[in-house]
Design an enzyme around this catalytic site. Structure first.
Site, PDB file in Angstrom:
ATOM      1  N   LYS A 131     144.791  32.294  50.944  1.00  8.46           N
ATOM      2  CA  LYS A 131     145.601  31.225  50.553  1.00  8.46           C
ATOM      3  C   LYS A 131     145.524  29.933  50.912  1.00  8.46           C
ATOM      4  CE  LYS A 131     149.496  33.325  50.416  1.00  8.46           C
ATOM      5  NZ  LYS A 131     151.616  34.128  50.412  1.00  8.46           N
ATOM      6  N   ASP A 172     156.164  38.560  52.254  1.00  9.66           N
ATOM      7  CA  ASP A 172     156.913  38.326  50.312  1.00  9.66           C
ATOM      8  C   ASP A 172     157.299  39.260  49.833  1.00  9.66           C
ATOM      9  OD1 ASP A 172     154.514  37.520  50.396  1.00  9.66           O
ATOM     10  OD2 ASP A 172     154.594  35.984  49.236  1.00  9.66           O
TER      11      ASP A 172
HETATM   12  C1  BGC Z   1     148.875  37.527  51.526  1.00  2.71           C
HETATM   13  C2  BGC Z   1     149.753  38.145  51.665  1.00  2.71           C
HETATM   14  C3  BGC Z   1     151.389  37.849  50.157  1.00  2.71           C
HETATM   15  C4  BGC Z   1     150.584  37.527  49.210  1.00  2.71           C
HETATM   16  C5  BGC Z   1     151.825  36.715  48.289  1.00  2.71           C
HETATM   17  C6  BGC Z   1     148.726  36.987  49.711  1.00  2.71           C
HETATM   18  O1  BGC Z   1     147.562  36.023  49.912  1.00  2.71           O
HETATM   19  O2  BGC Z   1     147.811  37.877  52.207  1.00  2.71           O
HETATM   20  O3  BGC Z   1     150.323  39.170  52.540  1.00  2.71           O
HETATM   21  O4  BGC Z   1     151.892  38.755  50.168  1.00  2.71           O
HETATM   22  O5  BGC Z   1     149.448  36.292  49.371  1.00  2.71           O
HETATM   23  O6  BGC Z   1     151.759  35.646  48.805  1.00  2.71           O
END
Ligand code: BGC
Length: 503
Positions: free
Chosen positions: A209, A245
């Site tokens: 992200k 989360d």
């Molecule tokens: C992460 C996860 C997270 C999800 C939603 C992903 O990019 O790897 O750990 O739960 O985003 O936030």
């Protein structure tokens, strides 16, 4: 005489033939001239007015181009089969190291019973914002929270800088709320893929992200947080749990809903967790005691990173991936989540303009800029009542198109629908796999995240698709989970203290 007469008549015949010949040539010449002139006129008209195809033809061409974003039931079934296989690989000891869908056990084995009590602190890091929360459970849940921005340079700077920033926000929250004299238990929601080695130990596997802080991958993030707090030396905390989360979302919903077994996020990123029987988790190294279950953080965002989803990926997905900070990673997430959906739509729009199918073939400078078409535009455009283009027109004006026609607006909306439907269908495929694995008769799926929350049809599209893919006899519902990352963190901490007290 007869001969003369005959000769005369021959001569007359010849002259007549010559006349006919000449006439024929004239006719052919005139005809050719006229047809050529007409053809050249048509060509000239066509080339001058090339972008002005009829609206019907344009619509048909737009639909044809968007068709590759439409996933058939057979394709979705295949996606389900692949994910099922990848989850099995993630859970099995031998294949886990190479598996893309990691399926990390979270060490959360009990769901809340609704009787949790006490005051807790929670930290929530996972998107562009960071939150500190104070949560109090009695028969109700009271929350006080503050949002702090995570500036872009911190998101991609050194790891210590990130944890110093978190510690600073936490310290200022504790001071502002006068909590300095209490040693409150704290739950840390850290929403990135982590290999957990206990309830308070989580090693970051890789950033996602848009985060890329050096020196954190492979390290225990609880330890890094403790070190940053120690560097300041002005606050005392007791970290009781670190969680994803998705786990928070599941816990938050399970607090009041007994059937909740799955936590799902469709926001900046996407991921899901679910309650699995320990006998199916070869990875589980501890004893198999009661309760014989554990929440598995699938980290399904990485589904497809081994190429198994290439049969559904398009040129747009490839472009987005190659221009991201983590090429080759999180390929399923890049087709679904809010961080990428707007950009997929923008790329399709640019292609339509380049083929003369939108805005008379002219793109604005803004539309040509990467990232200029926000994911929230998709939700807003699809919120227009059918046949009405108020939001769509306002957004197109923001993008520099002041005289978009109704047909342009309808085609832009079609692109948005294809992108969001594909995302909803792919998410539904994932949820169906988990529902089928759990195999219980009635399961509630706790859902959070901006895409699910704000897109006007995402929920319905998912329900429709899951109903097609789930085994007969399984009932499900999708429930918006209120503030999973905050309340869920406190609940994990609360359940942990309840279990510790009972041991
Ligand atoms: C992460 C996860 C997270 C999800 C939603 C992903 O990019 O790897 O750990 O739960 O985003 O936030």
């Amino acid at each position: 005489m007869e001969l003369v007469a005959a000769a005369d008549s021959d001569e007359r015949g010849l002259s007549l033939l010559k006349v006919v010949n000449v006439l024929q040539k004239v006719v052919v010449f005139v005809h050719t001239f006229t047809v050529d002139k007409l053809r050249s006129q048509l060509t000239r008209t066509a080339s001058e007015e090339m972008p002005h195809m009829s609206e019907d033809i344009i619509e048909a061409k737009v639909r044809e181009i968007c068709q590759e974003l439409v996933l058939s039931p057979e394709v979705l079934k295949e996606v389900c089969d692949c994910l099922q296989e990848e989850i099995n690989k993630g859970l099995a000891k031998d294949s886990h190291p190479e598996a893309t869908v990691k399926c990390f056990p979270t060490y959360v084995r009990e769901l809340p019973n609704g009787k949790e009590e006490g005051r807790f602190l929670a930290l929530d890091l996972g998107g562009t914002n960071f939150r500190v929360l104070l949560i109090e459970f009695s028969s109700k849940c009271r929350m006080d929270s503050k949002i702090y921005a995570v500036p872009q340079p911190i998101m991609v700077g050194p790891g210590d800088g990130l944890f110093d920033h978190i510690a600073e926000c936490l310290a200022s929250f504790i001071k502002e709320r006068n909590l300095g004299n209490e040693l409150l238990p704290l739950g840390f929601t850290f929403s990135f893929p982590c290999k957990q080695e206990g309830l308070t130990k989580a090693r970051l596997a890789q950033w996602t992200k848009g985060f890329k802080c050096e020196g954190v991958e492979g390290r225990d993030v609880v330890e890094l947080l403790k070190q940053a707090i120690a560097r300041r030396g002005d606050v005392q905390i007791k970290i009781c749990a670190v969680l994803n989360d998705t786990t928070g979302t599941l816990m938050s919903c399970a607090w009041k809903n007994r059937n909740c077994r799955i936590g799902l996020i469709v926001g900046t990123g996407t991921n899901a967790c679910y309650m699995e029987k320990l006998e199916k988790v070869e990875l589980w190294d501890e004893v198999i005691d009661d309760p014989p279950q554990v929440v598995i953080n699938t980290e399904w965002g990485a589904f497809g990173d081994n190429g198994c989803l290439d049969f559904v990926r398009t040129e747009y997905d490839n472009n987005i991936d190659s221009e991201s900070v983590n090429p080759g990673k999180q390929l399923y997430e890049k087709m679904i989540s809010g961080m990428y959906m707007g950009e997929i739509a923008r790329q399709v729009l640019v292609r339509l303009v380049s083929e003369g199918l939108l805005f008379g073939g002219f793109a604005s400078d803004i539309l040509l800029e990467k990232g200029s078409f926000f994911t929230k535009y998709i939700s807003e455009i699809e919120s227009d009542k059918s046949g009405d283009f108020n939001n769509c027109r306002a957004i197109l004006e923001e993008l520099g198109f002041n005289d978009a026609t109704d047909a342009d607006c309808a085609n832009v909306r079609h692109v948005c629908e294809c992108v969001s439907r594909r995302a909803a269908n792919l998410t539904a495929a994932g949820v169906s796999v988990l529902l089928n694995r759990i195999g219980e008769e009635s399961v509630t799926v706790a859902v959070d995240g901006s895409v699910y929350r704000f897109h006007p049809h995402f929920h319905n599209l998912m329900v429709e698709q899951i109903s097609q893919l789930v085994k007969p006899g399984i009932k499900f519902d999708l429930m918006l989970s209120e503030d999973g990352s905050g309340r869920g963190a406190a609940l994990v901490a609360a359940v942990a203290s309840r279990c510790a007290a009972m041991r």
